[in-house]
Write a protein that holds these residues in place. Structure first.
Motif, short mmCIF file in Angstrom:
data_model
loop_
_atom_site.label_atom_id
_atom_site.label_comp_id
_atom_site.label_asym_id
_atom_site.label_seq_id
_atom_site.Cartn_x
_atom_site.Cartn_y
_atom_site.Cartn_z
N TRP A 117 -16.66 53.83 50.27
CA TRP A 117 -18.12 53.85 50.37
C TRP A 117 -18.49 54.46 51.71
O TRP A 117 -18.09 53.95 52.77
CB TRP A 117 -18.66 52.43 50.23
CG TRP A 117 -20.16 52.36 50.11
CD1 TRP A 117 -20.91 52.37 48.98
CD2 TRP A 117 -21.10 52.22 51.19
NE1 TRP A 117 -22.24 52.26 49.27
CE2 TRP A 117 -22.40 52.17 50.62
CE3 TRP A 117 -20.98 52.13 52.58
CZ2 TRP A 117 -23.54 52.04 51.40
CZ3 TRP A 117 -22.13 52.02 53.35
CH2 TRP A 117 -23.39 51.98 52.75
N GLN A 119 -21.93 55.91 53.78
CA GLN A 119 -23.36 56.20 53.95
C GLN A 119 -24.13 56.17 52.62
O GLN A 119 -24.97 57.04 52.37
CB GLN A 119 -23.55 57.57 54.63
CG GLN A 119 -23.20 57.57 56.09
CD GLN A 119 -21.76 57.95 56.34
OE1 GLN A 119 -21.21 58.80 55.65
NE2 GLN A 119 -21.13 57.33 57.32
N GLY A 120 -23.82 55.21 51.79
CA GLY A 120 -24.63 55.01 50.60
C GLY A 120 -24.03 55.50 49.30
O GLY A 120 -24.60 55.26 48.24
N LYS A 346 -31.91 45.79 44.97
CA LYS A 346 -31.46 46.54 46.14
C LYS A 346 -32.07 47.94 46.17
O LYS A 346 -32.36 48.53 45.13
CB LYS A 346 -29.93 46.62 46.19
CG LYS A 346 -29.28 47.25 44.97
CD LYS A 346 -27.76 47.17 45.09
CE LYS A 346 -27.07 47.76 43.86
NZ LYS A 346 -25.60 47.65 43.95
N HIS A 347 -32.26 48.44 47.37
CA HIS A 347 -32.80 49.78 47.61
C HIS A 347 -32.11 50.36 48.83
O HIS A 347 -31.62 49.63 49.69
CB HIS A 347 -34.32 49.75 47.88
CG HIS A 347 -35.10 48.99 46.86
ND1 HIS A 347 -35.51 49.52 45.67
CD2 HIS A 347 -35.56 47.70 46.87
CE1 HIS A 347 -36.18 48.62 44.98
NE2 HIS A 347 -36.23 47.51 45.69
N GLN A 348 -32.11 51.67 48.93
CA GLN A 348 -31.61 52.32 50.14
C GLN A 348 -32.35 53.63 50.36
O GLN A 348 -32.75 54.30 49.41
CB GLN A 348 -30.10 52.55 50.08
CG GLN A 348 -29.64 53.53 49.02
CD GLN A 348 -28.12 53.68 49.02
OE1 GLN A 348 -27.39 52.74 49.26
NE2 GLN A 348 -27.65 54.90 48.78
N SER A 387 -30.57 45.98 56.23
CA SER A 387 -29.54 46.47 57.15
C SER A 387 -29.90 47.87 57.62
O SER A 387 -30.49 48.66 56.88
CB SER A 387 -28.16 46.46 56.48
OG SER A 387 -27.83 47.71 55.97
N GLU A 453 -23.69 48.89 62.25
CA GLU A 453 -24.68 48.30 61.36
C GLU A 453 -25.22 47.01 61.95
O GLU A 453 -24.47 46.21 62.48
CB GLU A 453 -24.07 48.04 59.98
CG GLU A 453 -25.06 47.61 58.92
CD GLU A 453 -24.45 47.63 57.53
OE1 GLU A 453 -25.20 47.74 56.55
OE2 GLU A 453 -23.21 47.54 57.41
N LEU A 481 -29.04 54.85 57.54
CA LEU A 481 -29.33 54.41 56.18
C LEU A 481 -29.96 53.03 56.26
O LEU A 481 -29.41 52.13 56.90
CB LEU A 481 -28.04 54.35 55.35
CG LEU A 481 -28.19 54.03 53.87
CD1 LEU A 481 -28.81 55.21 53.12
CD2 LEU A 481 -26.83 53.67 53.25
N ARG A 483 -30.92 49.76 54.14
CA ARG A 483 -30.59 49.11 52.87
C ARG A 483 -31.32 47.78 52.77
O ARG A 483 -31.41 47.05 53.77
CB ARG A 483 -29.08 48.88 52.75
CG ARG A 483 -28.28 50.16 52.71
CD ARG A 483 -26.86 49.88 52.23
NE ARG A 483 -26.04 49.25 53.24
CZ ARG A 483 -24.87 48.65 52.99
NH1 ARG A 483 -24.43 48.57 51.73
NH2 ARG A 483 -24.16 48.12 53.96
N PHE A 485 -31.54 44.25 50.36
CA PHE A 485 -30.99 43.39 49.30
C PHE A 485 -31.90 42.17 49.21
O PHE A 485 -32.18 41.53 50.23
CB PHE A 485 -29.57 42.95 49.63
CG PHE A 485 -28.61 44.09 49.85
CD1 PHE A 485 -27.87 44.59 48.80
CD2 PHE A 485 -28.44 44.65 51.11
CE1 PHE A 485 -26.97 45.64 48.99
CE2 PHE A 485 -27.56 45.69 51.32
CZ PHE A 485 -26.82 46.19 50.25
N THR A 567 -27.86 62.01 52.91
CA THR A 567 -26.54 61.37 52.87
C THR A 567 -25.44 62.30 52.41
O THR A 567 -24.27 61.92 52.40
CB THR A 567 -26.58 60.15 51.93
OG1 THR A 567 -27.09 60.57 50.65
CG2 THR A 567 -27.47 59.06 52.49
#
Length: 667
Positions: A117, A119-120, A346-348, A387, A453, A481, A483, A485, A567
């Motif tokens: 994983w 950067q998104g 969740k979103h980013q 985050s 982070e 990024l 994020r 939750f 990204t």
């Protein structure tokens, strides 16, 4: 027997994959030879698993022998994350794709595929199975079982992602956990807060406080989350460890003593694969006499190679900090370490701090309000985690390379900005940015930290919240990024700031042309001038007239914009070539150097160049750094034109002209 020999011959033949991007050479081992593994130069050979043992496999039959054992590379932080993967098969299958061809099978071709994983998004990394060895023995990480190779192969794939093995020397467990799971990880302090002057993050106008861990806080998810403890100095009970070492917490158990009191014991695993504990709960320690023999025997029977027990008091006093990786379900949902709640929403969003535009610095700075801003809408009361993850600073344009991590906090400053995240609750319809920023935030990360982070947590009421990520220093550039939750429905979007003011042009008029183009793999994605295929890139001819060339100063402005998400950017740039007068149209002057260049190629949405060109015919060649990188792009060309401006008394016409100018600026 004959079939086995033929199969072995085929596996050892030329058909086996050899990775050209990560060859068995010093370039794959070393970055700058600044670590102790530089002494190994000339001693390392690269062998495939079937050359090291008769029956290689990814995992042993006894899964306990699949745990990692550290070699000559200082990557205990990476191995702690490996321990968590081995305990969670659904996460392991995400990183090491299942059902891959293995040794002895007809489909085996000497290659393995991993995913990390980044950067998104999940990034594929393919490697061959040639591994660095000394005297026919793996010199870096391995499994406790000499015939199991999943750890050694994962380490090689992770080294390729970073650019070399040496770049894995020292790091943070939290980063490896996030790279392996796409989850969150937080670091908590165990030490004396007043004695860590050298580790204090940058301070701003908020109260500075590092959170201390309360083990009761995570009791409800203790069997699901990843827990690692680390030392910054030599602990008393584990003096053999020295500085900067990370260990895994395998289990914690509530035990009753003979006098009826409760006792918390923690089973710790040392990646070195040997016991290093001299406290009350060592094999023959005095602590076991306080527990009945049956419980003591049961607990001691669980200790595998390299593991030991200690109690809560020893744990809190002997280690400096703890890293906790959030649990993640098979459906990919995060679980809160604070409440055990499922954070299924969740979103980013990707963003960046740009000097002179959106790098406003901390709240101490008058330019703070220019930082990127985001609306977080909470539809119903619930638990929310936000985050802020920054990208590591890049030095090169290689496909995977990133800058190395050092062991101390000072090296973090070379590769990360000090970052923080602040949040205000606002009435969106009556929102005033200046008035909002004069109030204290309703939640924040409290200080700017040199971490990849930082995480903000809270129980939020319904409504709108303003999020502002910032660096400590104004003008500090980085990509990041955001994020979110949440346990309940939320939405995230960027707050649209007014378009930045363009420099006023008072020395004449400019004519702007726009061109659409694309780099297509195998056709028009020729790469930079380092590659012979450079001339396959699209080219865009233009002319500078004599009148424009006679004026003083800049007379051409070129901007290249790539149409890719923040990204997943390619490094881009362009060159401007002058076309000889006798040359046919569209002919590129391959034997001539460019008259102007926008290089080095940069990982950014836009690159620009302003220059002065003499009268003549030119062509612009935009490119990515590597060939075969597909993308759409837009090229804007502004040329100074030489003509007198006719002043008009017609206000309507003037208004139309102004509106048109504004629309061009904002597009």
């Amino acid at each position: 027997m004959k079939e086995e020999e033929e199969g072995k011959a085929e596996c050892e033949g030329e058909s086996l994959f050899e990775d050209p991007d990560f060859p068995p050479e010093d370039t794959s081992l070393y970055f700058d030879r600044s670590t102790p593994i530089a002494r190994l130069q000339g001693s390392i050979t690269w062998l495939r698993p079937q050359e090291l043992c008769q029956t290689p496999a990814l995992f042993p039959e006894n899964i306990n022998l699949g745990h990692a054992k550290q070699g000559l590379l200082g990557d205990c932080w990476f191995l702690c994350a490996c321990t968590f993967l081995l305990k969670n098969k659904h996460l392991l299958n995400k990183v090491l794709l299942p059902d891959q061809p293995q040794w002895g099978g007809s489909r085996y071709r000497g290659s393995f595929q991993f995913r990390f994983w980044q950067q998104g998004h999940w990034t594929n990394v393919n490697i061959d199975d040639r591994l660095p060895c000394i005297n026919s023995t793996l010199c870096f990480s391995r499994c406790l079982s000499p015939s199991a190779f999943w750890v050694a192969l994962l380490e090689k794939a992770y080294a390729k992602l970073h650019g070399s093995y040496e770049r894995l020397w020292a790091g943070q467990v939290s980063e490896a956990l996030v790279d392996f799971t796409g989850s969150l990880a937080e670091r908590w302090s165990l030490g004396d807060l007043g004695s860590e002057e050298e580790q204090k993050p940058e301070q701003d106008s908020d109260e500075v406080r590092r959170r201390r861990l309360d083990l009761n806080l995570i009791h409800s998810v203790k069997d699901e989350c990843a827990i690692s403890c680390s030392t910054h100095s030599s602990p008393g009970g584990a003096s053999e460890l020295g500085q900067y070492h990370a260990l895994s917490v395998m289990e914690w158990s509530d035990v009753k003593t003979l006098i009826g009191s409760e006792l918390l014991l923690l089973r710790i695993r040392n990646p070195w694969g040997r016991c290093c504990w001299g406290g009350a709960w060592k094999e023959s320690g005095a602590g076991w006499s306080s527990v009945d023999k049956v419980s003591a025997s049961d607990l001691q029977s669980r200790v595998a190679e390299g593991e030991f027990w200690l109690d809560e008091t020893e744990f809190m006093s002997q280690f400096d900090d703890v890293t906790i990786g959030y649990p993640i379900t098979e459906d990919g949902h995060l679980k809160s370490i604070y409440t055990g709640n499922l954070l299924s929403h969740k979103h980013q969003m990707a963003g960046r701090w740009l000097k002179g535009h959106s790098a406003g610095g901390s709240r101490n700075s008058s330019s703070y309000s220019s930082n990127p801003k985001y609306w977080l809408k909470v539809c119903e009361r619930g638990e929310v985690l936000v985050s802020l993850l920054q990208h590591r600073k890049w030095r090169h344009t290689e496909k995977y390379a990133q800058t190395p991590r050092g062991s101390g906090d000072n090296t973090k400053h070379q590769h990360y900005q000090a970052i923080a995240l602040h949040m205000w609750k606002v009435e969106k319809k009556r929102f005033s940015l200046s008035r909002t920023l004069n109030k204290p935030p309703c939640a924040s990360t409290h200080c700017h930290a040199y971490d990849r982070e930082v995480v903000l947590h809270g129980q939020l009421e319904p409504g709108y919240y303003l999020l502002i990520p910032s660096t400590y220093q104004p003008g500090a550039e980085a990509r990041f990024l955001i994020r979110v939750f949440a346990s309940s429905s939320t939405s995230l979007c960027a707050l649209k700031s007014p378009a930045p003011s363009l420099p006023l042009i008072t020395d004449g008029e400019w004519e702007t042309s726009f061109f659409q183009g694309s780099w297509v793999e195998g056709a028009t994605a020729g790469g930079s001038r380092n590659f012979p295929s450079h001339w396959q890139n699209p080219s865009f001819p233009f002319t500078v007239c004599a009148e424009s060339a006679e004026t003083s100063g800049v007379n051409v402005r070129v901007t290249l914009h790539q149409s890719r998400p923040d990204t997943d950017l390619h490094p881009i740039g362009f060159h401007i070539y002058k076309v000889p007068e006798a040359a046919p149209e569209q002919t590129l002057p391959r034997d001539k150097d460019p008259v102007a260049s926008c290089v080095p190629h940069c990982y950014t949405q836009d690159v620009s160049l302003s220059c002065r060109l003499s009268a003549g015919t030119y062509t612009i060649v935009p490119s990515t750094y590597q060939p075969d990188c597909s993308a759409e792009f837009t090229l804007s060309l502004a040329r100074k034109i030489h003509r007198k401006v006719v002043k008009s008394q017609e206000m309507l016409g003037r208004a139309i002209q102004e509106i048109s100018h504004i629309s061009v600026m904002q597009s």
